[in-house]
Scaffold this active site. Structure first.
Site, PDB file in Angstrom:
ATOM      1  N   ASP A  31       0.923  -1.394  -0.014  1.00 24.32           N
ATOM      2  CA  ASP A  31      -0.091   0.085  -0.021  1.00 24.32           C
ATOM      3  C   ASP A  31       0.924   1.222   0.010  1.00 24.32           C
ATOM      4  OD1 ASP A  31      -3.196   0.611   1.235  1.00 24.32           O
ATOM      5  OD2 ASP A  31      -1.631   2.212   0.991  1.00 24.32           O
ATOM      6  N   ASP A  57       3.970   1.445  -4.178  1.00 23.83           N
ATOM      7  CA  ASP A  57       3.218   1.959  -5.249  1.00 23.83           C
ATOM      8  C   ASP A  57       3.065   0.594  -6.389  1.00 23.83           C
ATOM      9  OD1 ASP A  57       1.983   2.948  -7.564  1.00 23.83           O
ATOM     10  OD2 ASP A  57       3.016   4.827  -7.102  1.00 23.83           O
ATOM     11  N   ALA A  81      -6.409   2.011  -5.164  1.00 25.51           N
ATOM     12  CA  ALA A  81      -7.006   2.741  -6.117  1.00 25.51           C
ATOM     13  C   ALA A  81      -7.099   4.190  -5.413  1.00 25.51           C
ATOM     14  CB  ALA A  81      -8.300   2.199  -6.832  1.00 25.51           C
ATOM     15  N   THR A 132     -15.848  -1.458  -9.565  1.00 30.85           N
ATOM     16  CA  THR A 132     -16.984  -0.958  -9.071  1.00 30.85           C
ATOM     17  C   THR A 132     -18.141  -0.892 -10.076  1.00 30.85           C
ATOM     18  OG1 THR A 132     -17.664   1.287  -8.598  1.00 30.85           O
ATOM     19  CG2 THR A 132     -16.102   1.420  -9.964  1.00 30.85           C
ATOM     20  N   TYR A 158     -13.363   9.328 -12.011  1.00 31.87           N
ATOM     21  CA  TYR A 158     -13.323   8.040 -11.196  1.00 31.87           C
ATOM     22  C   TYR A 158     -13.673   6.808 -12.034  1.00 31.87           C
ATOM     23  CZ  TYR A 158     -14.372   4.326  -7.950  1.00 31.87           C
ATOM     24  OH  TYR A 158     -14.149   2.970  -7.179  1.00 31.87           O
ATOM     25  N   SER A 159     -15.059   6.753 -12.427  1.00 33.88           N
ATOM     26  CA  SER A 159     -15.523   5.629 -13.103  1.00 33.88           C
ATOM     27  C   SER A 159     -14.728   5.191 -14.458  1.00 33.88           C
ATOM     28  CB  SER A 159     -16.813   5.620 -13.108  1.00 33.88           C
ATOM     29  OG  SER A 159     -17.495   6.778 -13.739  1.00 33.88           O
ATOM     30  N   LYS A 162     -11.560   3.565 -13.502  1.00 36.87           N
ATOM     31  CA  LYS A 162     -12.032   2.232 -13.237  1.00 36.87           C
ATOM     32  C   LYS A 162     -12.138   1.274 -14.411  1.00 36.87           C
ATOM     33  CE  LYS A 162     -11.817   0.341  -9.496  1.00 36.87           C
ATOM     34  NZ  LYS A 162     -10.733  -0.168  -8.718  1.00 36.87           N
ATOM     35  N   ASN A 187     -21.995   0.472  -3.559  1.00 39.20           N
ATOM     36  CA  ASN A 187     -21.375   1.082  -2.508  1.00 39.20           C
ATOM     37  C   ASN A 187     -21.312   0.483  -1.211  1.00 39.20           C
ATOM     38  OD1 ASN A 187     -22.691   3.223  -4.359  1.00 39.20           O
ATOM     39  ND2 ASN A 187     -21.886   4.556  -2.771  1.00 39.20           N
ATOM     40  N   TYR A 215     -26.130  16.459  -1.310  1.00 37.43           N
ATOM     41  CA  TYR A 215     -26.290  17.078  -2.897  1.00 37.43           C
ATOM     42  C   TYR A 215     -27.589  16.988  -3.541  1.00 37.43           C
ATOM     43  CZ  TYR A 215     -21.033  15.843  -2.273  1.00 37.43           C
ATOM     44  OH  TYR A 215     -19.805  15.860  -1.986  1.00 37.43           O
TER      45      TYR A 215
HETATM   46  P1  NAD Z   1      -9.791   3.678   0.018  1.00 33.29           P
HETATM   47  O1  NAD Z   1      -9.633   4.963  -0.698  1.00 33.29           O
HETATM   48  O2  NAD Z   1     -10.147   3.482   1.444  1.00 33.29           O
HETATM   49  O3  NAD Z   1      -8.423   2.883   0.101  1.00 33.29           O
HETATM   50  C1  NAD Z   1      -7.708   2.716  -1.161  1.00 33.29           C
HETATM   51  C2  NAD Z   1      -6.179   2.083  -0.673  1.00 33.29           C
HETATM   52  O4  NAD Z   1      -5.441   2.077  -1.863  1.00 33.29           O
HETATM   53  C3  NAD Z   1      -5.395   3.213   0.298  1.00 33.29           C
HETATM   54  O5  NAD Z   1      -4.993   2.319   1.523  1.00 33.29           O
HETATM   55  C4  NAD Z   1      -4.429   3.888  -0.297  1.00 33.29           C
HETATM   56  O6  NAD Z   1      -3.123   4.362   0.490  1.00 33.29           O
HETATM   57  C5  NAD Z   1      -4.037   2.805  -1.390  1.00 33.29           C
HETATM   58  N1  NAD Z   1      -3.503   3.304  -2.762  1.00 33.29           N
HETATM   59  C6  NAD Z   1      -3.771   4.048  -3.553  1.00 33.29           C
HETATM   60  N2  NAD Z   1      -3.107   4.371  -4.450  1.00 33.29           N
HETATM   61  C7  NAD Z   1      -2.005   3.265  -4.447  1.00 33.29           C
HETATM   62  C8  NAD Z   1      -0.997   3.091  -5.288  1.00 33.29           C
HETATM   63  N3  NAD Z   1      -0.718   3.657  -6.422  1.00 33.29           N
HETATM   64  N4  NAD Z   1      -0.380   2.036  -5.140  1.00 33.29           N
HETATM   65  C9  NAD Z   1      -0.377   1.449  -3.623  1.00 33.29           C
HETATM   66  N5  NAD Z   1      -1.689   1.686  -2.944  1.00 33.29           N
HETATM   67  C10 NAD Z   1      -2.112   2.450  -3.357  1.00 33.29           C
HETATM   68  O7  NAD Z   1     -10.801   2.723  -1.030  1.00 33.29           O
HETATM   69  P2  NAD Z   1     -11.921   1.505  -0.923  1.00 33.29           P
HETATM   70  O8  NAD Z   1     -13.227   2.392  -0.690  1.00 33.29           O
HETATM   71  O9  NAD Z   1     -11.158   0.893   0.437  1.00 33.29           O
HETATM   72  O10 NAD Z   1     -11.856   0.955  -2.357  1.00 33.29           O
HETATM   73  C11 NAD Z   1     -10.881  -0.028  -2.460  1.00 33.29           C
HETATM   74  C12 NAD Z   1     -11.332  -0.629  -3.880  1.00 33.29           C
HETATM   75  O11 NAD Z   1     -12.521  -0.879  -3.985  1.00 33.29           O
HETATM   76  C13 NAD Z   1     -10.890   0.338  -4.967  1.00 33.29           C
HETATM   77  O12 NAD Z   1     -10.486  -0.344  -6.200  1.00 33.29           O
HETATM   78  C14 NAD Z   1     -12.494   0.822  -5.267  1.00 33.29           C
HETATM   79  O13 NAD Z   1     -12.630   1.198  -6.704  1.00 33.29           O
HETATM   80  C15 NAD Z   1     -13.089  -0.538  -5.117  1.00 33.29           C
HETATM   81  N6  NAD Z   1     -14.622  -0.331  -4.762  1.00 33.29           N
HETATM   82  C16 NAD Z   1     -15.023   0.545  -3.680  1.00 33.29           C
HETATM   83  C17 NAD Z   1     -16.315   0.691  -3.316  1.00 33.29           C
HETATM   84  C18 NAD Z   1     -16.797   1.882  -2.203  1.00 33.29           C
HETATM   85  O14 NAD Z   1     -17.937   1.663  -1.978  1.00 33.29           O
HETATM   86  N7  NAD Z   1     -15.960   1.928  -1.151  1.00 33.29           N
HETATM   87  C19 NAD Z   1     -17.262  -0.101  -3.947  1.00 33.29           C
HETATM   88  C20 NAD Z   1     -16.740  -0.959  -4.969  1.00 33.29           C
HETATM   89  C21 NAD Z   1     -15.395  -0.942  -5.442  1.00 33.29           C
HETATM   90  O1  DAU Z   2     -20.706   2.630  -6.392  1.00 36.73           O
HETATM   91  C1  DAU Z   2     -19.642   2.258  -5.891  1.00 36.73           C
HETATM   92  C2  DAU Z   2     -18.781   3.406  -5.544  1.00 36.73           C
HETATM   93  O2  DAU Z   2     -19.468   3.800  -4.407  1.00 36.73           O
HETATM   94  C3  DAU Z   2     -17.303   3.207  -5.473  1.00 36.73           C
HETATM   95  O3  DAU Z   2     -16.701   2.861  -6.508  1.00 36.73           O
HETATM   96  C4  DAU Z   2     -16.694   4.509  -4.918  1.00 36.73           C
HETATM   97  O4  DAU Z   2     -15.271   4.215  -4.622  1.00 36.73           O
HETATM   98  C5  DAU Z   2     -17.196   4.959  -3.772  1.00 36.73           C
HETATM   99  O5  DAU Z   2     -16.695   5.988  -3.253  1.00 36.73           O
HETATM  100  C6  DAU Z   2     -18.710   5.172  -3.780  1.00 36.73           C
HETATM  101  O6  DAU Z   2     -18.859   6.126  -4.870  1.00 36.73           O
HETATM  102  P1  DAU Z   2     -20.454   7.161  -4.718  1.00 36.73           P
HETATM  103  O7  DAU Z   2     -19.922   8.514  -5.241  1.00 36.73           O
HETATM  104  O8  DAU Z   2     -21.702   6.388  -4.904  1.00 36.73           O
HETATM  105  O9  DAU Z   2     -20.263   7.246  -2.805  1.00 36.73           O
HETATM  106  P2  DAU Z   2     -20.054   8.702  -2.117  1.00 36.73           P
HETATM  107  O10 DAU Z   2     -20.266   7.981  -0.567  1.00 36.73           O
HETATM  108  O11 DAU Z   2     -18.975   9.637  -2.449  1.00 36.73           O
HETATM  109  O12 DAU Z   2     -21.588   9.316  -2.411  1.00 36.73           O
HETATM  110  C7  DAU Z   2     -22.670   8.524  -2.136  1.00 36.73           C
HETATM  111  C8  DAU Z   2     -24.021   9.296  -2.506  1.00 36.73           C
HETATM  112  O13 DAU Z   2     -24.124  10.248  -1.545  1.00 36.73           O
HETATM  113  C9  DAU Z   2     -23.566   9.921  -3.929  1.00 36.73           C
HETATM  114  O14 DAU Z   2     -24.898   9.820  -4.564  1.00 36.73           O
HETATM  115  C10 DAU Z   2     -23.281  11.455  -3.535  1.00 36.73           C
HETATM  116  C11 DAU Z   2     -24.222  11.590  -2.437  1.00 36.73           C
HETATM  117  N1  DAU Z   2     -23.232  12.385  -1.418  1.00 36.73           N
HETATM  118  C12 DAU Z   2     -22.116  12.285  -1.206  1.00 36.73           C
HETATM  119  C13 DAU Z   2     -21.259  13.134  -0.310  1.00 36.73           C
HETATM  120  C14 DAU Z   2     -20.014  12.728  -0.014  1.00 36.73           C
HETATM  121  C15 DAU Z   2     -24.015  13.561  -0.847  1.00 36.73           C
HETATM  122  O15 DAU Z   2     -25.060  13.868  -0.949  1.00 36.73           O
HETATM  123  N2  DAU Z   2     -23.225  14.478   0.050  1.00 36.73           N
HETATM  124  C16 DAU Z   2     -21.861  14.009   0.289  1.00 36.73           C
HETATM  125  O16 DAU Z   2     -21.378  15.037   1.120  1.00 36.73           O
END
Ligand code: NAD
Ligand code: DAU
Length: 351
Positions: A31, A57, A81, A132, A158-159, A162, A187, A215
């Protein structure tokens, strides 16, 4: 043993903790420790000989090659990521660097390693890419949910990054035969999520008596999955998923953002009474290009691998709120100057 990337982030850390508890199989964890990476997420396994942490990295091919040669993992799981949509709107560069170029470099290191493996090890090897549902774009209110054959239509930087990484993974399977599997998940929420994402941001703000910034009209729909259910899905795909396949993972829990925030306020009112949390809800400027609805058809992973979520949104949310209430020190350690400047940048421009 297995090699996990991004294992100090939200899902990667939960995965590593759950993996060691469920299987006991050693993990090497690579990480970069960006702003969302946090060694505090791995505190429960500090000093555990089955876990080795390496700061580095995924885009550094030499570092990855050295780890692969030294540890000979049976699988590489790529969680690393840049993950926050709003940050990708303010600055897409890091998203292209890590999610596109970083995944490419990682794939190249893995391909070189895998090609040189002896037959048995080569056949058993897996590259699991964590992705995602956002790669599929947005849905209308009556559209069927995303399936594994839905065309990609990413709408945010972002998307798009990915989706690009998913395409590279697919191409490495098709062209070189690398045994890849990809998950596209909805999510997540749960312990250890960085408080820039909706659920932990709202918990942190509510506890501090700050506005809860919704939002636009708050009617956007997301499908919510408790993080340990996602981790169980990834274990199932790693063990039983068919190489070359993708699996959609979701919680069967479509909710409007405003309803999520109100449910959160109700849980907080029960757990930490004394404040009218719902009165903190504040509508702010919408996210540019905001996807209206995501929904997941998770029938393939259920049918082929027998996975389904165990938590409902109500049970998962109660556990999540409890964790944040019990881990105030974790939260305040994250609320650094860098974090505050992100909050100012994002919410002073959306107010
Ligand atoms: P996060 O931002 O909490 O964690 C990302 C981690 O990746 C961090 O520890 C960061 O230090 C590390 N990282 C970033 N760039 C790096 C690099 N170049 N080399 C090595 N490490 C690096 O994210 P998360 O929510 O835990 O998401 C993890 C994975 O799951 C991502 O690929 C994301 O797209 C995917 N995902 C997330 C969600 C969600 O809702 N959070 C949903 C579906 C898929
Ligand atoms: O769908 C999977 C994805 O879910 C992952 O791939 C992403 O890494 C993760 O960040 C998440 O993306 P979203 O954009 O859906 O998540 P976020 O928590 O940023 O926002 C969820 C919803 O809430 C979205 O419709 C935006 C809204 N929102 C978010 C924030 C931060 C608000 O209304 N207010 C806020 O302050």
């Amino acid at each position: 043993m297995i090699l996990v990337t991004g294992g100090a982030g939200f899902i990667g850390a939960n995965f590593t903790l759950d993996w060691l508890a469920a299987t006991g199989e050693p993990v090497v964890n690579l990480d970069k420790l960006t702003y969302s990476g946090n060694l505090g997420n791995l505190a429960p396994i500090r000093g555990d000989a089955r876990h080795a942490f390496v700061r580095g990295d995924i885009g550094d091919r030499a570092v990855v090659a050295e780890l692969l040669a030294r540890h000979r993992p049976r699988a590489v799981l790529n969680f690393a990521a840049e993950t926050h949509v709003d940050r990708s709107i303010h600055g897409p560069d890091a998203f292209v660097r890590t999610n596109v170029l970083g995944t490419f470099e990682l794939l190249e290191a893995v391909r070189a390693h895998w090609t040189a493996l002896p037959g048995g090890e080569r056949d058993a090897f897996r590259f699991l890419h964590v992705s995602t549902d956002e790669v599929y774009g947005t849905l209308g209110p009556d559209d069927p949910p995303f399936s594994e054959t839905t065309a990609f239509a990413p709408n945010s930087p972002y998307s798009a990054s990915k989706a690009s990484s998913d395409h590279f993974v697919r191409a490495y399977r098709h062209t070189y035969g690398l045994p890849t599997v990809t998950t596209n998940c909805s999510n997540n929420y749960g312990p250890r999520q960085f408080p820039e994402k909706l659920v932990p941001l709202m918990i942190a703000n509510a506890l501090a008596g700050k506005p809860l910034p919704v939002y636009g009209d708050g009617q956007q729909v997301r499908d919510w999955l408790y993080v340990s259910d996602h981790c169980a899905a990834i274990r199932a795909v790693l063990e039983r998923g068919r190489p070359g396949e993708t699996y959609n993972v979701g919680g069967n829990a479509e909710m409007k953002n405003l309803d999520v925030v109100h449910e959160l306020c109700a849980v907080l009112a029960r757990e930490r009474p004394g404040r009218d949390y719902a009165s903190l809800v504040t509508f702010v400027k919408d996210r540019p290009g905001h996807d209206r609805r995501y929904a997941i058809d998770a029938r393939k992973i259920e049918r082929e691998l027998g996975w389904r979520p165990t938590e409902t949104f109500a049970t998962g949310l109660a556990k999540t709120v409890r964790w944040y209430l019990d881990n105030g020190a974790w939260l305040s350690a994250i609320q650094t100057r860098e974090y505050q400047s992100w909050i100012s940048l994002q919410y002073e421009t959306t107010a």
